[in-house]
Design an enzyme around this catalytic site. Structure first.
Site, PDB file in Angstrom:
ATOM      1  N   ASP A  36       0.778  -1.291  -0.018  1.00 49.58           N
ATOM      2  CA  ASP A  36      -0.001   0.011  -0.120  1.00 49.58           C
ATOM      3  C   ASP A  36       0.718   1.097   0.066  1.00 49.58           C
ATOM      4  OD1 ASP A  36      -1.126  -2.198   1.057  1.00 49.58           O
ATOM      5  OD2 ASP A  36      -2.111  -1.315   2.773  1.00 49.58           O
ATOM      6  N   SER A  72       3.612   1.479   8.637  1.00 53.46           N
ATOM      7  CA  SER A  72       3.218   2.869   8.046  1.00 53.46           C
ATOM      8  C   SER A  72       3.180   4.091   8.881  1.00 53.46           C
ATOM      9  CB  SER A  72       1.784   2.567   7.316  1.00 53.46           C
ATOM     10  OG  SER A  72       0.686   2.907   8.294  1.00 53.46           O
ATOM     11  N   GLU A  77      -7.341   0.450   8.815  1.00 56.19           N
ATOM     12  CA  GLU A  77      -6.206   0.566   8.225  1.00 56.19           C
ATOM     13  C   GLU A  77      -6.135   2.013   7.637  1.00 56.19           C
ATOM     14  OE1 GLU A  77      -3.434  -3.003   8.390  1.00 56.19           O
ATOM     15  OE2 GLU A  77      -4.539  -2.962   6.360  1.00 56.19           O
TER      16      GLU A  77
END
Length: 571
Positions: free
Chosen positions: A57, A135, A256
């Site tokens: 991602d 992330s 998320e």
């Protein structure tokens, strides 16, 4: 599941001495870019894909400061930003050792136009083999609120999740690091973590500067609690919990990659905030998907206009899309997404046959518009796609009820196509437009189309290169023509192993990968049943091979071995 992000700045003043560290996986180069073979039949030509092995991602963006536009891409999701020289920087969650998710690093690539990418060396790597870099985001600390940049106005602070596998279930906490050389080398903050709630499901911080309150604001996911926490800070080091946004829309198994961005409303001088949340699993079609909530943000609280789940994409392969947040809120926002699905991403054939897996979506322009009964629709169209037109293959401004046939075997394998019907009225809303991309060798094909007064459909079930019970073959979405202009349209990009479709100017969009045993090389566009008073135009353009100019005689792309050479990440 992996979620990581960082948004970084590329301003080349005030370069510091390179820092180095002992790297626990010596087989992975960190002093130069990893080379990649870009000759594979599945390799996209205008979509970004990693040089080797696995990416996933993108995530998050940074603000515009002194002409710098920053984008954070995620967890081995991409992180991107645009520097003062007009260069877009993409960081991405990257496993440089295997074509499956894991072993998170931050890869790095740069571009002048979001299509021609140049691979850079790995930007950030894990400190050991039991801690993963998940992330996060990064900001330009123009006013030196952090105190890290006494002689700079362009210092970068990265905010990210570390997942500590040695702590049993893997505690996840939020950490910061700072860079004085444009995002190529980072030094970790000595008092990390900056937020720790002792949870193993706490990740993906996205940080923005909220000018009205003169504070930094963070959205971060308490993943399995279905909560997006909002924190504030004066200096990026000391954070205070302000509020929660919880249990909205589709829940799935976990929230998320939250992303908060301000964007314009069509036909309005006002702007709105949009909170995007990704879920996995739990998509209506299975696996991973992203949803968005229009609303307002006052620096401490986000309020959605309602609790509805608005889905970004009616295909199967669009997840964790993120916006370049630094673009002013009254301008169209730019986004990228990870073009795959967690249900099968580690099984698709590119990992075995070509040594890489997963790619990014097209860059897209986005704004909000009240054009359907649900209101506040996210409109999404390709970003400046005309800049990479290589050749007009076909154009007919008055096709009518006829068929267009095209052989595109001699092109890069990437096409942009568009079909438009004009002068429609409620009484003449009739007819169909169908497109079929076929292999002249194997007969495999993918197809799409729509009755002008009905649902748009896509069918990837007639390709034979990959079979999986979760690899759905057929998709559809309701389509409505624009009654204000009397038009109906469908357009998109096919790029060797990925198809993106945009209906009625981006009111609906779909992203789907596909894998054929033989390359698709012919196109049939068929129009039938359209009223004689309506106008029909169809165009097809070959797109550039955006990797070809960097490849050597063997098709290997080496990347840029000079920029940021000798740098590293210091924990």
């Amino acid at each position: 599941m992996y979620s990581t992000v960082v948004c970084l700045l590329s301003a080349w003043a005030s370069l510091t001495a390179a820092q180095t560290s002992t790297y626990y996986s010596p087989g992975v180069p960190t002093a130069e870019p990893i080379a990649g073979d870009y000759t594979g039949v599945y390799r996209p030509r205008v979509h970004f894909s990693p040089p080797t092995n696995f990416t996933n991602d993108p995530n998050g963006m940074c603000p515009v400061v002194n002409g710098l536009v920053l984008l954070r891409h995620a967890y081995t999701r991409e992180r991107m930003f645009k520097d003062a020289n007009g260069t877009w920087h993409l960081y991405y969650q990257y496993n440089p050792t295997e074509p499956v998710a894991g072993n998170q690093h931050w890869g790095h690539a740069t571009s002048q136009d979001l299509y021609h990418w140049e691979n850079q060396k790995i930007a950030i790597w894990p400190p050991n083999n039991t801690t993963f870099v998940y992330s996060g985001s990064a900001v330009v600390d123009t006013n030196n609120t952090s105190g890290f940049f006494p002689n700079q106005t362009n210092g970068v602070v990265a905010i990210y999740t570390l997942a500590h596998q040695t702590t049993g279930a893997g505690v996840q906490n939020q950490n910061i690091a700072y860079s004085r050389d444009g995002g190529y080398t980072f030094v970790t903050y000595a008092n990390n973590p900056v937020i720790d709630v002792h949870s193993n499901q706490f990740r993906d911080p996205k940080v923005i500067w909220h000018s009205a309150t003169q504070k930094w604001a963070m959205v971060v996911s308490y993943a399995t609690d279905f909560v997006i926490g909002i924190y504030t800070s004066p200096n990026l080091k000391d954070w205070t919990h302000a509020s929660n946004f919880s249990h909205h829309g589709l829940l799935g198994l976990q929230y998320e990659c939250p992303n908060l961005v301000e964007m314009p409303m069509l036909n309005s001088t006002s702007t709105m905030y949009l909170l995007q949340i990704s879920i996995n699993p739990g998509a209506p079609l299975g696996g991973s998907i992203s949803q968005y909530f229009p609303g307002s943000f006052n620096g401490t609280h986000f309020a959605a206009v309602d609790g509805a789940a608005r889905i970004n994409d009616f295909g199967k392969d669009n997840y964790a899309g993120q916006f370049f947040y630094g673009i002013p809120g009254d301008e169209n926002q730019v986004s990228l997404a990870w073009a795959s699905n967690w249900q099968y991403t580690s099984l698709v054939p590119t990992g075995v046959t070509e040594g890489w897996r997963s790619q990014m979506s097209l860059p897209r322009r986005n704004y909000l518009a009240n054009v359907t009964s649900i209101g506040y629709d996210l409109i999404s169209t390709p970003y400046a796609i005309e800049s990479i037109f290589a050749q007009e293959l076909a154009y007919n401004s008055s096709l009518g009820n006829a068929t267009l046939l095209l052989d595109y075997a001699s092109t890069s394998g990437a096409l942009y196509f568009s079909a438009n019907i004009t002068h429609l009225t409620p009484s003449t809303l009739q007819g169909t437009v169908n497109l079929t991309f076929t292999s002249s060798v194997s007969g495999e094909f993918i197809s799409l189309g729509s009755p002008v007064n009905g649902d748009t459909w896509i069918d990837r079930s007639h390709t034979s290169g990959f079979e999986n019970p979760y690899f759905n073959g057929k998709f559809s979405a309701n389509g409505q023509f624009d009654s204000s202009t009397g038009t109906w349209s469908i357009s998109g990009v096919i790029d060797r192993s990925i198809l993106e479709v945009f209906v009625n100017g981006g009111r609906q969009s779909a992203t789907n990968t596909f894998y054929s045993d033989s390359p698709l090389d012919t196109l049939r566009v068929g129009v039938a049943g359209v009223a004689g008073s309506a106008g029909v135009s169809v165009g097809v353009w070959a797109l550039e091979d955006t990797w070809a100019q960097q490849a050597d005689g063997n098709g290997t792309v080496v990347g840029n071995a000079t920029m940021g050479s000798g740098g590293g990440y210091r924990f």
